[in-house]
Design a protein around this motif. Sequence first.
Motif, PDB file in Angstrom:
ATOM      1  N   LEU A 117       0.842  -1.196   0.000  1.00 44.41           N
ATOM      2  CA  LEU A 117       0.000   0.000   0.000  1.00 44.41           C
ATOM      3  C   LEU A 117       0.875   1.243   0.000  1.00 44.41           C
ATOM      4  CD1 LEU A 117      -2.817  -0.880   2.584  1.00 44.41           C
ATOM      5  CD2 LEU A 117      -3.026  -0.735   0.105  1.00 44.41           C
ATOM      6  N   GLU A 118       0.463   2.252  -0.770  1.00 45.12           N
ATOM      7  CA  GLU A 118       1.190   3.506  -0.828  1.00 45.12           C
ATOM      8  C   GLU A 118       0.214   4.656  -0.590  1.00 45.12           C
ATOM      9  OE1 GLU A 118       2.982   3.629  -4.644  1.00 45.12           O
ATOM     10  OE2 GLU A 118       4.498   2.096  -4.194  1.00 45.12           O
ATOM     11  N   ALA A 119       0.581   5.542   0.312  1.00 43.70           N
ATOM     12  CA  ALA A 119      -0.214   6.732   0.593  1.00 43.70           C
ATOM     13  C   ALA A 119       0.550   7.943   0.078  1.00 43.70           C
ATOM     14  CB  ALA A 119      -0.499   6.859   2.081  1.00 43.70           C
ATOM     15  N   ALA A 120      -0.085   8.724  -0.820  1.00 44.45           N
ATOM     16  CA  ALA A 120       0.563   9.892  -1.415  1.00 44.45           C
ATOM     17  C   ALA A 120      -0.309  11.124  -1.197  1.00 44.45           C
ATOM     18  CB  ALA A 120       0.797   9.667  -2.913  1.00 44.45           C
ATOM     19  N   MET A 121       0.338  12.214  -0.814  1.00 38.36           N
ATOM     20  CA  MET A 121      -0.377  13.464  -0.572  1.00 38.36           C
ATOM     21  C   MET A 121      -0.005  14.456  -1.665  1.00 38.36           C
ATOM     22  SD  MET A 121      -0.580  15.651   2.943  1.00 38.36           S
ATOM     23  CE  MET A 121       1.205  15.759   3.091  1.00 38.36           C
ATOM     24  N   PRO A 122      -0.984  15.098  -2.327  1.00 38.04           N
ATOM     25  CA  PRO A 122      -0.663  16.048  -3.394  1.00 38.04           C
ATOM     26  C   PRO A 122       0.038  17.280  -2.845  1.00 38.04           C
ATOM     27  CG  PRO A 122      -3.000  16.142  -2.870  1.00 38.04           C
ATOM     28  CD  PRO A 122      -2.437  14.974  -2.106  1.00 38.04           C
ATOM     29  N   LEU A 123       1.023  17.765  -3.576  1.00 39.35           N
ATOM     30  CA  LEU A 123       1.749  18.959  -3.147  1.00 39.35           C
ATOM     31  C   LEU A 123       1.130  20.208  -3.764  1.00 39.35           C
ATOM     32  CD1 LEU A 123       5.439  17.691  -3.298  1.00 39.35           C
ATOM     33  CD2 LEU A 123       4.036  18.104  -1.284  1.00 39.35           C
ATOM     34  N   ALA A 124       1.486  20.490  -4.991  1.00 39.67           N
ATOM     35  CA  ALA A 124       0.970  21.684  -5.658  1.00 39.67           C
ATOM     36  C   ALA A 124       1.171  21.522  -7.155  1.00 39.67           C
ATOM     37  CB  ALA A 124       1.700  22.915  -5.145  1.00 39.67           C
ATOM     38  N   ARG A 125       0.440  22.313  -7.930  1.00 41.12           N
ATOM     39  CA  ARG A 125       0.630  22.322  -9.373  1.00 41.12           C
ATOM     40  C   ARG A 125       1.699  23.348  -9.710  1.00 41.12           C
ATOM     41  NH1 ARG A 125      -3.158  19.748 -12.321  1.00 41.12           N
ATOM     42  NH2 ARG A 125      -2.685  21.018 -14.160  1.00 41.12           N
ATOM     43  N   MET A 126       2.737  22.936 -10.399  1.00 40.42           N
ATOM     44  CA  MET A 126       3.867  23.809 -10.726  1.00 40.42           C
ATOM     45  C   MET A 126       4.235  23.636 -12.191  1.00 40.42           C
ATOM     46  SD  MET A 126       6.402  23.445  -7.438  1.00 40.42           S
ATOM     47  CE  MET A 126       5.879  23.938  -5.800  1.00 40.42           C
ATOM     48  N   THR A 127       4.918  24.614 -12.702  1.00 41.50           N
ATOM     49  CA  THR A 127       5.419  24.502 -14.071  1.00 41.50           C
ATOM     50  C   THR A 127       6.709  23.694 -14.062  1.00 41.50           C
ATOM     51  OG1 THR A 127       6.771  26.504 -13.915  1.00 41.50           O
ATOM     52  CG2 THR A 127       4.456  26.775 -14.570  1.00 41.50           C
ATOM     53  N   LEU A 128       7.088  23.161 -15.227  1.00 44.90           N
ATOM     54  CA  LEU A 128       8.352  22.440 -15.329  1.00 44.90           C
ATOM     55  C   LEU A 128       9.519  23.357 -15.002  1.00 44.90           C
ATOM     56  CD1 LEU A 128       7.787  20.275 -18.533  1.00 44.90           C
ATOM     57  CD2 LEU A 128       7.883  19.502 -16.162  1.00 44.90           C
ATOM     58  N   GLY A 129       9.370  24.649 -15.322  1.00 42.64           N
ATOM     59  CA  GLY A 129      10.432  25.599 -14.992  1.00 42.64           C
ATOM     60  C   GLY A 129      10.623  25.722 -13.499  1.00 42.64           C
ATOM     61  N   ASP A 130       9.497  25.750 -12.759  1.00 48.05           N
ATOM     62  CA  ASP A 130       9.605  25.819 -11.294  1.00 48.05           C
ATOM     63  C   ASP A 130      10.303  24.583 -10.740  1.00 48.05           C
ATOM     64  OD1 ASP A 130       8.294  28.239 -11.266  1.00 48.05           O
ATOM     65  OD2 ASP A 130       6.303  27.324 -11.003  1.00 48.05           O
ATOM     66  N   ILE A 131       9.922  23.417 -11.268  1.00 43.79           N
ATOM     67  CA  ILE A 131      10.525  22.164 -10.777  1.00 43.79           C
ATOM     68  C   ILE A 131      12.008  22.111 -11.121  1.00 43.79           C
ATOM     69  CG2 ILE A 131      10.466  19.644 -10.990  1.00 43.79           C
ATOM     70  CD1 ILE A 131       7.464  19.881 -11.553  1.00 43.79           C
ATOM     71  N   ALA A 132      12.371  22.598 -12.297  1.00 42.98           N
ATOM     72  CA  ALA A 132      13.779  22.593 -12.697  1.00 42.98           C
ATOM     73  C   ALA A 132      14.617  23.467 -11.773  1.00 42.98           C
ATOM     74  CB  ALA A 132      13.910  23.070 -14.141  1.00 42.98           C
ATOM     75  N   GLY A 133      13.975  24.422 -11.122  1.00 44.42           N
ATOM     76  CA  GLY A 133      14.714  25.313 -10.231  1.00 44.42           C
ATOM     77  C   GLY A 133      14.803  24.826  -8.803  1.00 44.42           C
ATOM     78  N   PHE A 134      14.299  23.625  -8.526  1.00 40.71           N
ATOM     79  CA  PHE A 134      14.388  23.089  -7.156  1.00 40.71           C
ATOM     80  C   PHE A 134      15.845  22.961  -6.732  1.00 40.71           C
ATOM     81  CE2 PHE A 134      10.100  20.631  -6.944  1.00 40.71           C
ATOM     82  CZ  PHE A 134       9.445  21.852  -6.855  1.00 40.71           C
ATOM     83  N   HIS A 135      16.088  23.155  -5.446  1.00 37.61           N
ATOM     84  CA  HIS A 135      17.436  22.989  -4.912  1.00 37.61           C
ATOM     85  C   HIS A 135      17.347  22.351  -3.536  1.00 37.61           C
ATOM     86  CE1 HIS A 135      16.767  26.389  -2.144  1.00 37.61           C
ATOM     87  NE2 HIS A 135      16.183  27.000  -3.187  1.00 37.61           N
ATOM     88  N   GLU A 136      18.481  21.805  -3.105  1.00 39.59           N
ATOM     89  CA  GLU A 136      18.523  21.097  -1.828  1.00 39.59           C
ATOM     90  C   GLU A 136      18.170  22.049  -0.692  1.00 39.59           C
ATOM     91  OE1 GLU A 136      21.681  18.463   0.855  1.00 39.59           O
ATOM     92  OE2 GLU A 136      22.132  18.995  -1.224  1.00 39.59           O
ATOM     93  N   GLY A 137      17.270  21.596   0.182  1.00 42.02           N
ATOM     94  CA  GLY A 137      16.867  22.394   1.321  1.00 42.02           C
ATOM     95  C   GLY A 137      15.659  23.264   1.071  1.00 42.02           C
ATOM     96  N   GLN A 138      15.158  23.299  -0.153  1.00 44.71           N
ATOM     97  CA  GLN A 138      14.004  24.135  -0.462  1.00 44.71           C
ATOM     98  C   GLN A 138      12.747  23.585   0.195  1.00 44.71           C
ATOM     99  OE1 GLN A 138      13.549  25.040  -4.588  1.00 44.71           O
ATOM    100  NE2 GLN A 138      11.407  25.652  -4.404  1.00 44.71           N
ATOM    101  N   VAL A 139      11.909  24.463   0.710  1.00 46.19           N
ATOM    102  CA  VAL A 139      10.642  24.087   1.333  1.00 46.19           C
ATOM    103  C   VAL A 139       9.532  24.299   0.316  1.00 46.19           C
ATOM    104  CG1 VAL A 139       9.004  24.575   3.188  1.00 46.19           C
ATOM    105  CG2 VAL A 139      11.459  24.678   3.638  1.00 46.19           C
ATOM    106  N   ILE A 140       8.703  23.287   0.121  1.00 51.79           N
ATOM    107  CA  ILE A 140       7.616  23.349  -0.852  1.00 51.79           C
ATOM    108  C   ILE A 140       6.295  23.425  -0.090  1.00 51.79           C
ATOM    109  CG2 ILE A 140       6.508  22.180  -2.798  1.00 51.79           C
ATOM    110  CD1 ILE A 140       9.149  20.706  -3.243  1.00 51.79           C
ATOM    111  N   GLU A 141       5.526  24.427  -0.382  1.00 51.13           N
ATOM    112  CA  GLU A 141       4.257  24.608   0.299  1.00 51.13           C
ATOM    113  C   GLU A 141       3.226  23.596  -0.213  1.00 51.13           C
ATOM    114  OE1 GLU A 141       2.732  28.514   0.110  1.00 51.13           O
ATOM    115  OE2 GLU A 141       4.622  29.488   0.737  1.00 51.13           O
ATOM    116  N   LEU A 142       2.341  23.199   0.687  1.00 50.22           N
ATOM    117  CA  LEU A 142       1.230  22.332   0.330  1.00 50.22           C
ATOM    118  C   LEU A 142       0.037  23.192  -0.052  1.00 50.22           C
ATOM    119  CD1 LEU A 142       1.334  19.685   3.225  1.00 50.22           C
ATOM    120  CD2 LEU A 142       2.198  19.424   0.902  1.00 50.22           C
ATOM    121  N   GLU A 143      -0.744  22.691  -0.983  1.00 48.55           N
ATOM    122  CA  GLU A 143      -1.978  23.374  -1.318  1.00 48.55           C
ATOM    123  C   GLU A 143      -2.964  23.271  -0.161  1.00 48.55           C
ATOM    124  OE1 GLU A 143      -3.473  21.709  -4.927  1.00 48.55           O
ATOM    125  OE2 GLU A 143      -2.301  23.057  -6.196  1.00 48.55           O
TER     126      GLU A 143
END
Length: 309
Positions: A234-260
């Motif tokens: 069983l796998e439980a997954a919680m949705p994060l947020a809708r983002m553009t590929l550009g936003d995801i490409a800019g992720f870096h270590e330690g970044q905090v991602i807000e939940l919807e």
Amino acid sequence: MASPASPAETRAFILERLVGDRGETQHVIEAARGLGARALPILSDSLNATLASPLTIELGNIDVMRLGDVKPDANGNQAMTIASSPMSSDALVMLVNPDAIAVVVSALFGGDPDMPVAPIERELSPTEIEVATMMCQEVATSVNGWGARALNIHFPLPTAIAGAKRKGKVLRDGPAVRIEFKFTLGPSSGILYLLMPQRVLMHRTGSDAVGGGPAVTDWRARFSEEVMRSTVTLEAAMPLARMTLGDIAGFHEGQVIELEEGAQSQARLSARKKTLFVCEFGKLGQNYTVRIRHQSDAGQEFIDGLMTG
């Protein structure tokens, strides 16, 4: 391995490998007990004819089990051999515990029947392996039968294995029945376990109650039960947020991602990429939990996805 001879045996052969040919527990036990009772006098007369001191051989417990549950003993001195036949490569699986081997060795070489037999707490010697093989040979002969229902076991049996060889042997899983034969000499006794796939038992006893020719509804129930016993992750997954590929490409270590907003109450519980329930994430003490809110509605989720897009 040779194919079963008749269409009925071929059907049973295939179904056993899909879900296992299983019968009603009580019917299986009764058929196995009857087989063991008929084999007992043949086994006793044949084995005792070769021993210096006669043994008492009795029928013990009859249990329904699965071959895959058979595991090597902790000390590695339990002997095992597998008898094949034209209908099955594992028609008979025999396990001899060291106490039974010690009892037969003592009886074979004229040990005092009134004295306790010293237990075997080491690896089996070549002589003890040979004795275990002889015991299995006699048991296989006693249950082999003759005529149309004979198992036609391939004799002689393979030499029994124990220790490292025994630990490396993996048995094909499937529903089986286990028959105990208890060997007693004076105050000492030991057990030989005979295991038979239920399909083989059905053939040997000719008992329709064990599983011969079930109706379609019976097989549907058997498939359903096997499916319900299957294990999945069983796998439980919680949705994060809708983002553009550009936003995801800019992720870096330690970044905090807000939940919807409301994401915690929109967790999806799934198995094998199939969503089962909509859940709510939570925490109970030191453990994270999911609480089931309602079943997943694939149609509604598809519509919601279109509207969101």
